[in-house]
Design a protein around this motif. Structure first.
Motif, PDB file in Angstrom:
ATOM      1  N   PRO H  92       0.840  -1.204   0.000  1.00 20.75           N
ATOM      2  CA  PRO H  92       0.000   0.000   0.000  1.00 20.75           C
ATOM      3  C   PRO H  92       0.878   1.259   0.000  1.00 20.75           C
ATOM      4  O   PRO H  92       2.018   1.230   0.460  1.00 20.75           O
ATOM      5  N   VAL H 107      -0.077   4.769   6.638  1.00 19.43           N
ATOM      6  CA  VAL H 107       0.238   4.036   5.406  1.00 19.43           C
ATOM      7  C   VAL H 107       1.644   3.445   5.466  1.00 19.43           C
ATOM      8  O   VAL H 107       1.895   2.362   4.923  1.00 19.43           O
ATOM      9  N   GLU H 110       1.478   0.245   7.434  1.00 18.66           N
ATOM     10  CA  GLU H 110       0.877  -0.828   6.626  1.00 18.66           C
ATOM     11  C   GLU H 110       1.830  -1.339   5.546  1.00 18.66           C
ATOM     12  O   GLU H 110       1.944  -2.546   5.318  1.00 18.66           O
TER      13      GLU H 110
END
Lengths: 159, 159, 159, 159, 159, 159, 159, 159, 159, 159, 159, 159
Positions: H92, H107, H110
């Protein structure tokens, strides 16, 4: 056909080339026995001499390179292969296995003394044929004499 | 009476010690033949490979030191004396005298390949007896494989 | 009235001064033709020789400074003005415009050989009048011989 | 057949190439007369100006390299050979022999002023043909104007 | 509501922003293909070009950062995500797998030529809207032209 | 009688001199208010902005020096005395005493925006009279715009 | 409500705070007049004093920072805004425009003497309230006295 | 005919090669999205995370190089071209345009978590085929896990 | 019993040892009078010569160490105790108290000239007994002659 | 007429000046006997103490410079000429010739103890007349006490 | 029998020794709780404070060493063993496990405040017995007060 | 609710976390006893071992940090508070007060041996749960074994 040309006449090149090749063997051998002692030394002065030996090795490696490149610059192919070093190296060195610190100091004094004695002959031999080579050998001798003194100074009082 | 004690049981120490001693000889020999080629190379790629060989020598000298000190740390006295290196070193190397640049590249590929082959056997042998030694041999192998690739890549197209 | 006094008697000063002034012109000229080749070289070995030439230039500039300051230290005003360099410089150099890499190597071998030949005469001439100047010229010669070898080694096999 | 191709159309390349070649001669000449003054200056301000002149030389050498490589990048072979510099260099410089410090300052002010005057013409000439070359000439001018000021400031009160 | 405000009027910001975004893609793409060639090159010039390519990559990465931060400074969010680079990058690059050294040189000349051609259009477009952006693009162009020359010079004689 | 001579005609010198003098005041003032905020900031973002402000100060001090020496190089005596800075400095700055971190960010955005607005006018004014001065002002503007963006980016979402 | 708490009782904090705030103004003012002289000096000793002044500026800036952060550490908000410096700075400084080198030396001797006189009062005042602040003021005084001597030594024989 | 030979048998080379190629794509992609976030982040934590992201980028670029050269050393041509990265990268990343600081942290947590999950599979897969490759993947994982923790620690309390 | 052994025969050791011991006294004395002048100089050239003298001191200290260690290396105990230096040092030096800058320059020219005159005798005396010692004395002489020139050059026109 | 003016009243200047002059002699003498021992030490601890003595010398030289420049800053001409040092230096030192390592340690403990005793008297004497000088003497004392401890610690068990 | 002798009389040594031993415990404890917080901090300000804490640790470790060596220099054996630190350390510190960033800032302010309070008592106690020790404690206090301010400044507005 | 998430399953995390926490205590304790010995050692080998101990401390501190951050990276909060170290540290260490050099060497051999023994158990325990943690523990072990050897080598012949 000549591979690398020389800036010296044949006789001068031969004398300078021999002096440099012999010095190369001495320097490579010295770097190997210096490391051997660096790894195998035992005794209360371990750390101090362990470090001092690395300076010998560093000096010897640096001179080996300078001396070999000087030979090449004169059109003489230097020979520093393992078998050559083993066959021609004649300085005293540490025996196999762990070595007591006092013995390391003694053997380094002897190895350096012998190296210096041989260098002084080469300084004389190269004076006329090639003052550039002589100047390099003078520099090597000066540095080895300094290192010899430092081992000799800590080798006292002698047993 | 033991001089330097070991943190390993006897069997493990013997296997790890042998792997390290053999690697020491390979590294010292490699540093000598790397310098030999560094000095004697001729041909249009002289400068590029002359410099590249000094990185091999620097790598080999660094690993020789690490490997010998690892042996000492395990209570095994390392042996890197000139006569030992000459007697036990088995990697291919440059012949005497000036060497063409293409031949230097070829011989370095071969010497490194053989060194790597032997190291991979030692990685396997030391896994159980001493993962610390194994980890060091893995690092040596990774670096030599990188250097082998770089010589191999410039060895193409092959004659 | 003397501007900068000399520590040498007149005859010795004249001989050493001439040797230094001539070497100054050789070094300044060498630095200019080295840069000329550095900028104008073409061919597959461009990058390697482009970098090597900068070492020649750096060496020549450093020696030009040392040699000129040695002359001044002897009370001899050095002359390195553009018109002097152009009038007295006699080493071979690259022709105008782009130059093929193989030709650059050839011309550098020749320029360095001629510079060395002239320096060896000056080493002999200055030995008695001023060993300090002689020692400097020996150092210049040793370095130029090293650089000559490196160009010569990559100039092989010759066409 | 073109050796090094240009990223500029022919007219633009010719104008930019001429501006760069002329600047190259100015910079190489400036570096030579800067060193000449550096070695031959006498007088109470010797040390201060001796050092200041080395900054001029260092600046001029750096710009000579940048300017010559810019010409090459445009497909124009730069010419910095001794005979070219001597034939085309038109800035004032020190006379032969020892030079009084006040005279050195005066001649450097004049040499830099003339170099700047010529550069400003080239800045104008290259604006349309090649803003990249113009930007480089602007940088050269800015630095020379700074150095001119520093000599001018110490050239006061004028005799 | 505006996130990062601009110091430029809308039209100028749009033109400068487009020029910077397009240059960003070129620089990121160039850094990727430079590394690709750095890893996959084979042939006798491997080492020399392998090192040269890392200078291209380092240059391209540095400019990508400067260009993207310039866009941000103008209130334009730069886009350098993988999918954007892949979709918009139009310079030629090496094919998959090992690449011969001569082919690497050729493809780098072409990629840099195309990048320069596009940059020169952006220099013209940004002159009025934003001389600060134009000045940055001039700097990028000058550096890429220097690198193009060095590949072109070693790409000769062409097959 | 002129003290330091100019390489520009009178009109050009006056315009460039005014632009540089005004920029000098802005840079010195900016360095003072940057330090003021560096010392007096409080709030959870203290450390991050405390460090960021030192970069503003370092930038402003560097540009103040460059800009003042550029004026001197044009024969215009720069004025950066405390009373001059206080009388002519017009950018917004922090109030007396401790200042909340969010207020520091806001005031730096405003101070930098105003400095940039004024610099863009000077870029336009100096283009014809002196492209060397213009080039310097372009560099100052580019750097301040980068720093403005970084404060603006952390000034979001705005209250 | 207190913003930054103090580790000193109120009286001690007030005395130390005043001494630090006054020193801050002296140091900031000194850095501004040092730079003013650095830019506007003319005369044969330009270069030597130009460099010497930058050491004064660097010293003054460093102490300004240390002194202001010491005030903050005591819970006293330091004030180094342009208007504050201009209103409270009382050391002598160079007049507007170009300044002769001998006048620069004279004015620096006077400015430093006055700064030292004021610092010695503060050393006495802070001894009891805060030996940490006193120690800092002693360090500032020692350094300024050294710089005063160096200007005084070159201010001799006096006109 | 094989271009670069492998020191591994075919099966082992394929498994190690796949693991390295996949890691290469992850690292190159990670370096691109790290820079994307570095440029587009807004919010009060801008500066702190802006700097932190550059460490991710620097780490990812370094590992990309090491991993690709390891593949080459095994005789596997690495593929890091823009289209390959775009097609195969699956971690991602930040959306287009400005991104809030809290979203950047989220983000990055992740992306790093997913990268680590995939690396752990490759560590297992390469253990037998090539412990040298495994050792490299262990080093990559350790470093990414450290960076993941630092983003995770500042991602708390979670919304 | 000998403490530190010599690598030279007795006669040679005595000659070289005397030359080195005398040079040691000259160098230690020179370092003391150089510092004396460094601290006590007054006059408009204070700063320039203050710095220049520190280079003399640094040179003299370095040579004192090299020369003394060379004596030790030859088995000759060097003597650099305060009373020895005071009793045997014969070079001219600055009188007590503040010294005018012109007088400092004059006394340094004289001290260096005398030191050089004595060194040239030792160079001749040591040529046969020990070329290593001679080479060191040549180096000392060359450096002192360079420093003598720089003082002499700023000692002009003489009163 | 005063040459260098003082920032202290006459009485204070005299007391501080005497303390500094006496410390100068101690530091110069200490640097000479430290080097004497550095060169002449023999015994198994040679290398360790040889290095330790160079730290004493470096410390003593640095303090000699600081102390002499502090005297000059107070308008007191420092006296560090060879005859002054020899006449006034009263710390114990090594005898002539080679010295056993244990004796070196003992003599250094004694020399440093005496130097410290004298310094502590000067710290007391200068407190009121000049706290800046006192602060410097405190720093000297602290460093010498640290070095004394290190020699004392290795002087145990005492014979 | 005394092992390491003291340069202080017994009473003074006891007071100074106690002050140093107590400071040693504070510094070692501070370095441990600083690292504890460095590892366990969570929250949006993680990175900024994580880095800031390492500066506290580095400061504390440096002072621990200086303070312990000062005790040894006074003949007082310092005690920094784990059990001693744990038994005597009384500054507040972070609780076990993850700690919120705001709590870290609060606890560091409190720990530093308490350390400073105790140091100020020791400054007073050591003034007469040993001004050298006092000077060291003043330096420690100044640095801790600076670090306390920086945590306090980011601890605002307080909850 | 989890604060910092783990990339390992619970069981693996617990085993790796325990191994890391125990290693953290060993490293922190080792750094404290190493410093304790560094400060309190007496005897003729003081300087050599004093320096060697600082390498142990530096190693131990570095590993403490790496090991604690590895625990955090696995979602395990590390505990290095003074009371934890004191309660759980079980390696032998120096007694209170001055310690003879031979005793220091002996206690360091014992402490390192015990640390290594414990680490080898953890290497085995973590192999399956987390090869990344295992790899780190292997590195710690290798370094400690090297340091153990160096103390052991200077601990010979044993009393």
């Amino acid at each position: 056909m000549t591979v690398v040309k020389s800036t010296l006449p044949d006789d001068a090149r031969r004398i300078a080339g021999d002096a440099l090749q012999d010095t190369l063997v001495d320097m490579l051998g010295l770097s190997l026995i210096g490391k051997q002692a660096h790894w195998n030394i035992v005794g209360p002065r371990f750390r101090s001499i362990h470090l001092q030996l690395d300076e010998v090795v560093s000096t010897a490696r640096g001179f080996a390179d300078t001396v070999a490149e000087r030979a090449a610059a004169l059109g003489v192919a230097p020979d520093g292969r393992p078998e050559t070093v083993a066959a021609r190296f004649q300085l005293p060195g540490p025996k196999e296995g762990w070595v007591r610190d006092t013995d390391v100091v003694q053997v380094m004094v002897e190895a350096l003394e012998e190296a210096i004695r041989r260098l002084r002959e080469r300084i004389e031999a190269t004076e006329k044929p090639d003052p550039v080579t002589q100047d390099l050998l003078i520099a090597v001798t000066g540095e080895l004499e300094k290192q010899r003194w430092m081992f000799d100074a800590e080798n006292w009082p002698r047993d």
